[in-house]
Design a protein around this motif. Structure first.
Motif, PDB file in Angstrom:
ATOM      1  N   GLN A  92      13.044  -2.706 -65.199  1.00  0.00           N
ATOM      2  CA  GLN A  92      13.852  -2.867 -66.073  1.00  0.00           C
ATOM      3  C   GLN A  92      13.945  -1.174 -66.959  1.00  0.00           C
ATOM      4  O   GLN A  92      15.097  -1.042 -67.725  1.00  0.00           O
ATOM      5  N   LEU A  93      12.214  -0.976 -67.344  1.00  0.00           N
ATOM      6  CA  LEU A  93      12.319   0.318 -67.909  1.00  0.00           C
ATOM      7  C   LEU A  93      13.528   1.814 -67.180  1.00  0.00           C
ATOM      8  O   LEU A  93      14.092   2.343 -68.081  1.00  0.00           O
ATOM      9  N   VAL A  94      13.461   1.460 -65.970  1.00  0.00           N
ATOM     10  CA  VAL A  94      13.721   2.662 -65.060  1.00  0.00           C
ATOM     11  C   VAL A  94      15.397   2.314 -65.779  1.00  0.00           C
ATOM     12  O   VAL A  94      16.680   3.810 -65.865  1.00  0.00           O
ATOM     13  N   LYS A  95      16.025   1.171 -65.571  1.00  0.00           N
ATOM     14  CA  LYS A  95      17.362   1.268 -66.305  1.00  0.00           C
ATOM     15  C   LYS A  95      17.403   1.489 -67.359  1.00  0.00           C
ATOM     16  O   LYS A  95      19.154   2.320 -67.753  1.00  0.00           O
ATOM     17  N   LEU A  96      17.001   0.989 -68.427  1.00  0.00           N
ATOM     18  CA  LEU A  96      16.705   1.252 -70.078  1.00  0.00           C
ATOM     19  C   LEU A  96      15.915   3.007 -70.149  1.00  0.00           C
ATOM     20  O   LEU A  96      17.271   2.977 -71.447  1.00  0.00           O
ATOM     21  N   TYR A  97      15.339   3.391 -69.716  1.00  0.00           N
ATOM     22  CA  TYR A  97      14.842   4.969 -69.577  1.00  0.00           C
ATOM     23  C   TYR A  97      14.798   5.461 -68.388  1.00  0.00           C
ATOM     24  O   TYR A  97      13.670   5.670 -68.079  1.00  0.00           O
ATOM     25  N   PRO A  98      16.452   6.333 -68.265  1.00  0.00           N
ATOM     26  CA  PRO A  98      16.469   6.791 -66.944  1.00  0.00           C
ATOM     27  C   PRO A  98      15.314   7.763 -67.133  1.00  0.00           C
ATOM     28  O   PRO A  98      14.898   8.630 -65.733  1.00  0.00           O
ATOM     29  N   LYS A  99      14.946   9.233 -67.535  1.00  0.00           N
ATOM     30  CA  LYS A  99      14.373  10.219 -67.622  1.00  0.00           C
ATOM     31  C   LYS A  99      12.847  10.073 -67.856  1.00  0.00           C
ATOM     32  O   LYS A  99      12.438  10.960 -68.399  1.00  0.00           O
ATOM     33  N   GLU A 123      14.125   4.592 -54.229  1.00  0.00           N
ATOM     34  CA  GLU A 123      14.020   6.496 -54.193  1.00  0.00           C
ATOM     35  C   GLU A 123      13.532   6.481 -55.986  1.00  0.00           C
ATOM     36  O   GLU A 123      12.872   7.656 -56.083  1.00  0.00           O
ATOM     37  N   LYS A 124      15.011   6.236 -56.343  1.00  0.00           N
ATOM     38  CA  LYS A 124      14.546   6.705 -57.997  1.00  0.00           C
ATOM     39  C   LYS A 124      14.328   6.148 -59.010  1.00  0.00           C
ATOM     40  O   LYS A 124      13.985   6.766 -59.855  1.00  0.00           O
ATOM     41  N   GLU A 125      14.166   5.066 -58.199  1.00  0.00           N
ATOM     42  CA  GLU A 125      12.809   4.484 -59.196  1.00  0.00           C
ATOM     43  C   GLU A 125      11.160   4.796 -59.036  1.00  0.00           C
ATOM     44  O   GLU A 125      10.700   4.838 -60.520  1.00  0.00           O
ATOM     45  N   GLU A 126      10.564   5.558 -58.248  1.00  0.00           N
ATOM     46  CA  GLU A 126       9.731   5.728 -57.873  1.00  0.00           C
ATOM     47  C   GLU A 126       9.711   7.101 -58.400  1.00  0.00           C
ATOM     48  O   GLU A 126       8.557   7.650 -59.005  1.00  0.00           O
ATOM     49  N   ARG A 127      10.869   8.165 -59.390  1.00  0.00           N
ATOM     50  CA  ARG A 127      10.684   9.447 -59.520  1.00  0.00           C
ATOM     51  C   ARG A 127       9.365   9.777 -59.969  1.00  0.00           C
ATOM     52  O   ARG A 127       8.867  10.862 -60.246  1.00  0.00           O
ATOM     53  N   ASN A 128       9.300   8.517 -61.606  1.00  0.00           N
ATOM     54  CA  ASN A 128       9.407   8.965 -62.570  1.00  0.00           C
ATOM     55  C   ASN A 128       8.029   8.388 -62.566  1.00  0.00           C
ATOM     56  O   ASN A 128       7.070   8.339 -63.712  1.00  0.00           O
ATOM     57  N   ILE A 129       7.332   8.019 -61.718  1.00  0.00           N
ATOM     58  CA  ILE A 129       5.711   7.538 -61.666  1.00  0.00           C
ATOM     59  C   ILE A 129       5.159   7.900 -61.653  1.00  0.00           C
ATOM     60  O   ILE A 129       5.111   8.566 -60.609  1.00  0.00           O
ATOM     61  N   VAL A 130       3.410   7.583 -62.440  1.00  0.00           N
ATOM     62  CA  VAL A 130       2.566   8.319 -61.927  1.00  0.00           C
ATOM     63  C   VAL A 130       1.615   6.566 -62.088  1.00  0.00           C
ATOM     64  O   VAL A 130       1.887   6.057 -62.997  1.00  0.00           O
ATOM     65  N   ILE A 131       0.500   7.463 -61.002  1.00  0.00           N
ATOM     66  CA  ILE A 131      -0.521   5.820 -61.189  1.00  0.00           C
ATOM     67  C   ILE A 131      -1.757   6.054 -61.707  1.00  0.00           C
ATOM     68  O   ILE A 131      -2.350   7.609 -61.243  1.00  0.00           O
ATOM     69  N   ILE A 132      -2.566   5.516 -63.228  1.00  0.00           N
ATOM     70  CA  ILE A 132      -3.526   6.215 -62.802  1.00  0.00           C
ATOM     71  C   ILE A 132      -5.439   5.366 -62.838  1.00  0.00           C
ATOM     72  O   ILE A 132      -4.953   4.410 -63.295  1.00  0.00           O
ATOM     73  N   ASN A 133      -6.348   5.894 -62.070  1.00  0.00           N
ATOM     74  CA  ASN A 133      -6.838   5.358 -62.327  1.00  0.00           C
ATOM     75  C   ASN A 133      -8.391   4.822 -63.320  1.00  0.00           C
ATOM     76  O   ASN A 133      -8.715   6.456 -63.734  1.00  0.00           O
ATOM     77  N   ASN A 134      -7.831   4.041 -63.979  1.00  0.00           N
ATOM     78  CA  ASN A 134      -9.220   3.987 -65.580  1.00  0.00           C
ATOM     79  C   ASN A 134      -9.547   2.711 -66.109  1.00  0.00           C
ATOM     80  O   ASN A 134      -8.018   2.025 -65.724  1.00  0.00           O
ATOM     81  N   GLN A 135     -10.093   2.692 -67.082  1.00  0.00           N
ATOM     82  CA  GLN A 135     -10.467   1.188 -68.151  1.00  0.00           C
ATOM     83  C   GLN A 135      -9.398   1.399 -69.252  1.00  0.00           C
ATOM     84  O   GLN A 135      -9.147   2.630 -69.312  1.00  0.00           O
ATOM     85  N   ARG A 136      -8.222   0.502 -69.460  1.00  0.00           N
ATOM     86  CA  ARG A 136      -7.793   0.684 -70.184  1.00  0.00           C
ATOM     87  C   ARG A 136      -8.583   0.261 -71.241  1.00  0.00           C
ATOM     88  O   ARG A 136      -7.801   0.749 -72.101  1.00  0.00           O
ATOM     89  N   ASP A 137      -9.772  -0.251 -72.070  1.00  0.00           N
ATOM     90  CA  ASP A 137      -9.785   0.090 -73.093  1.00  0.00           C
ATOM     91  C   ASP A 137     -11.473   0.660 -73.183  1.00  0.00           C
ATOM     92  O   ASP A 137     -12.185   0.822 -74.378  1.00  0.00           O
ATOM     93  N   SER A 138     -11.067   1.742 -73.163  1.00  0.00           N
ATOM     94  CA  SER A 138     -11.571   2.824 -73.093  1.00  0.00           C
ATOM     95  C   SER A 138     -11.183   4.196 -73.461  1.00  0.00           C
ATOM     96  O   SER A 138      -9.968   4.716 -73.366  1.00  0.00           O
ATOM     97  N   GLU A 139     -11.862   4.123 -74.518  1.00  0.00           N
ATOM     98  CA  GLU A 139     -10.887   5.425 -75.556  1.00  0.00           C
ATOM     99  C   GLU A 139     -10.274   6.385 -74.615  1.00  0.00           C
ATOM    100  O   GLU A 139      -9.887   7.209 -75.324  1.00  0.00           O
ATOM    101  N   GLU A 140     -11.516   7.239 -74.099  1.00  0.00           N
ATOM    102  CA  GLU A 140     -11.208   8.517 -73.204  1.00  0.00           C
ATOM    103  C   GLU A 140     -10.068   8.191 -72.791  1.00  0.00           C
ATOM    104  O   GLU A 140      -9.262   9.357 -72.477  1.00  0.00           O
TER     105      GLU A 140
END
Length: 626
Positions: A92-99, A123-140
């Motif tokens: 849904q996000l890719v359709k709403l914010y393509p770039k 392939e188009k939906e994968e283009r601008n995805i970044v996956i990061i490993n980290n804690q979501r409640d860490s301020e850093e």
């Protein structure tokens, strides 16, 4: 020219790299050895050099694979946590914010997450995805993902999380702190999944702290509530392509003898949320004209325990509601108890509840289902909501014959996919299906699948913003507005408490049903027409009945005789003690009462005008909210 006594040493070998004359080495008889050493050295040196850069590149690749790379984001979307809803949200996000970059931060193994996610995206939906490993409640970690520059944040958490809701709220607070440190001027939208119903209900009646509210636009949602809304209001699951018919089907007019009956098998969180959502939206004109109430029946082997919990959580509502409890065992009623409203004149609500403690396979319980399905006055919907998908399928496929013969809408909860049920039914809209043809499983509808969740579109929220503006404008001007200025509407919305936002949300969720009751489809503007005076009056009464239930479910209670007298005297005498507001701030509301008993407020006008106003303006709310 070299001295005759020069000897060959390591410096001579090094000299070969820079073009030194090899004749000198030849004269000393060492040329082959020198070249051999140089070749071997070059191989070793180049090998080391290549290895050095290869290690650097491999390290970068490993960092990328494991999600340990830092990025310079701006105007991106952040998703904190990974679960089965993420692929659908990303689509849904890719359709709403393509770039737009979409940054997913998770504590799970990034390679596994990437594999799971990419199998569901193109392939188009994968283009601008970044996956990061980290804690979501860490301020850093939140600072590294540049959360303060995001255009929107989704706080979803992971299924493995313990105390997911507490972590999410802690994360929300840290995001607000980061936005403050970086002087972000506009409020950051944070869509937050609240896993537990208790957490979700809490934020329907309470508000977030001021320091968070100044920086964050908090949008809480619950997975079960989202699905209840899809089934009962929105009417469609985009990702699974399944359509759902509303509880009132084509609509219930004021002269109708029919009433809505929702039967929920399984008092699970999904079952309870369906019941609450139905209580919010299932309000119809023939309660005023014919006394027809919406009936919600919950069936479970542990119904007494679940009933006691539900009625204690929503005690203000059940104090005013008529409901019954029944035990069915071995084909007969073992015990029955009726609970009446504490109001001496009887319940003024248009909703009634029934709790049945029984095994669904009991002969008497099956007979009840058969009788309900055969009752022509009932508009029956059955929702099968047990925890296990296999049990729900078995229950749905072995219903009494009358359920299939009368084409009763049968909602069946599935945890992962609804494809199995889609195989055993035929879509009623299919072009090759003859009208009137009997198809046994035609009206089975899977729902509740994990791969389908939050709807990124903002249509319902825009309606809610508009209804809030309409209500405020009507209060000040005693008429509906002629235009809907977006900037002003957004500013007023941002100033609301979370509970007041939900009040507006529940208001607009009943607009489609109100329009159906007077013969209009909210999606087809070609059939819209001006409402007649008697229709406005009738729908205003429907709106007040809805509002009564909404306020009671949100924890408000009516004033008692002493409180009523004090407030009435304050308003009549114009003593300006503002007692109505005083009690309202304590969840005691003067206007929770039958429509005909509504009185003037401090403005000197009868508060019925607000119900009239939201009915008169509902077309503009929809039109300006697309």
């Amino acid at each position: 020219m070299y001295p005759s006594d020069s000897r060959f040493d390591e410096w001579d070998i090094i000299g070969l790299f820079f073009g030194q004359d090899s004749n000198y080495l030849a004269d000393n008889g060492n040329v082959y050895f020198g070249y051999l050493v140089v070749i071997i050295g070059a191989i070793i040196f180049n090998g080391l050099l290549i290895s050095f850069f290869a290690n650097i590149m491999q390290g970068k690749v490993n960092d990328f694979r494991k999600g340990h790379v830092k990025y310079s984001f701006d105007k991106h979307v952040v998703i904190l946590g990974y679960n089965d809803m993420v692929p659908d949200i990303v689509k849904q996000l890719v359709k709403l914010y393509p770039k737009c970059d979409i940054a997913i931060q998770t504590t799970l193994d990034v390679e596994n997450v990437r594999t799971k996610l990419y199998t569901k995206l193109d392939e188009k939906e994968e283009r601008n995805i970044v996956i990061i490993n980290n804690q979501r409640d860490s301020e850093e970690a939140l600072t590294d993902i540049v959360v303060h520059k995001a255009r929107k944040v989704y706080i979803l958490g992971e299924d493995e999380d313990v105390d997911r809701d507490a972590i999410s709220i802690n994360c929300l607070k840290k995001i607000a702190d980061i936005c403050a440190k970086h002087n972000r001027t506009d409020r950051l939208q944070c869509v937050t999944l609240l896993q537990n119903q208790s957490s979700f209900v809490f934020f329907q009646t309470a508000d977030i702290t001021k320091d968070i509210k100044e920086r964050i636009e908090f949008i809480p949602f619950n997975f079960d509530e989202v699905w209840a809304r899809k089934v009962l209001v929105t009417g469609k699951s985009e990702i699974n392509g399944v359509t759902y018919t509303p509880l009132d089907r084509e609509g219930i007019a004021g002269d109708s003898e029919k009433y809505v009956h929702l039967v929920i098998l399984g008092m699970t969180p999904m079952g309870l949320m369906l019941a609450l959502e139905a209580a919010h939206v299932a309000h119809y004109p023939n309660f005023i004209t014919k006394g027809k109430k919406t009936k919600i029946t919950l069936v479970d082997i542990e119904a007494r325990r679940e009933m006691d919990f539900m009625t204690s959580c929503f005690n203000s509502f059940f104090d005013q509601c008529d409901y019954t409890y029944m035990e069915i065992e071995k084909g007969k009623v073992g015990f029955e108890e009726r609970f009446k409203s504490i109001t001496p004149t009887g319940s003024f609500l248009d909703i009634e509840f029934e709790f049945i403690q029984s095994n669904v396979a009991d002969d008497m319980m099956r007979q009840k289902l058969s009788d309900w399905a055969d009752d022509k006055e009932q508009i029956l919907t059955i929702a099968v909501c047990f925890q296990k998908s296999a049990r729900n399928i078995a229950t749905a496929l072995y219903m009494p014959d009358k359920v299939y013969e009368n084409e009763i809408m049968l909602l069946v909860k599935q945890n992962t996919s609804g494809e199995l049920l889609n195989l055993v039914r035929i879509d009623p809209s299919a072009s090759d299906q003859r009208p009137g043809e009997y198809v046994k499983y035609r009206n089975i509808r899977p729902f509740g699948m994990n791969n389908d969740g939050y709807e990124v579109g903002e249509r319902i929220e825009n309606w809610a913003k508009n209804i809030n503006y309409l209500y405020s404008y009507y209060y000040d001007n005693n008429k509906i507005p002629t235009d809907y200025p977006k900037d002003k509407i957004d500013m007023m919305w941002n100033d609301l408490s979370v509970s007041d936002k939900w009040s507006s949300m529940y208001n607009v969720l009943t607009i489609p049903g109100k329009m159906r009751s007077v013969g209009m489809d909210y999606q087809d503007k070609n059939v819209w027409r001006a409402l007649k005076d008697d229709e406005i009056e009738l729908l205003a009464r429907v709106e007040h009945n809805r509002w009564n239930v909404e306020r009671l479910l949100c924890g408000y209670r009516p004033t008692n005789e002493e409180e009523t007298a004090k407030i009435k005297d304050d308003i009549d005498q114009k003593s300006n003690k503002k007692l109505k507001k005083y009690y309202k701030n304590r969840n005691i509301h003067y206007d929770i009462r039958p429509y005909d008993e509504l009185c003037n407020d401090e403005t000197g006008f009868n508060v019925r005008r607000f119900d009239v106003g939201v009915v008169e303006g509902m077309f503009d709310v929809v039109k300006n909210g697309e």
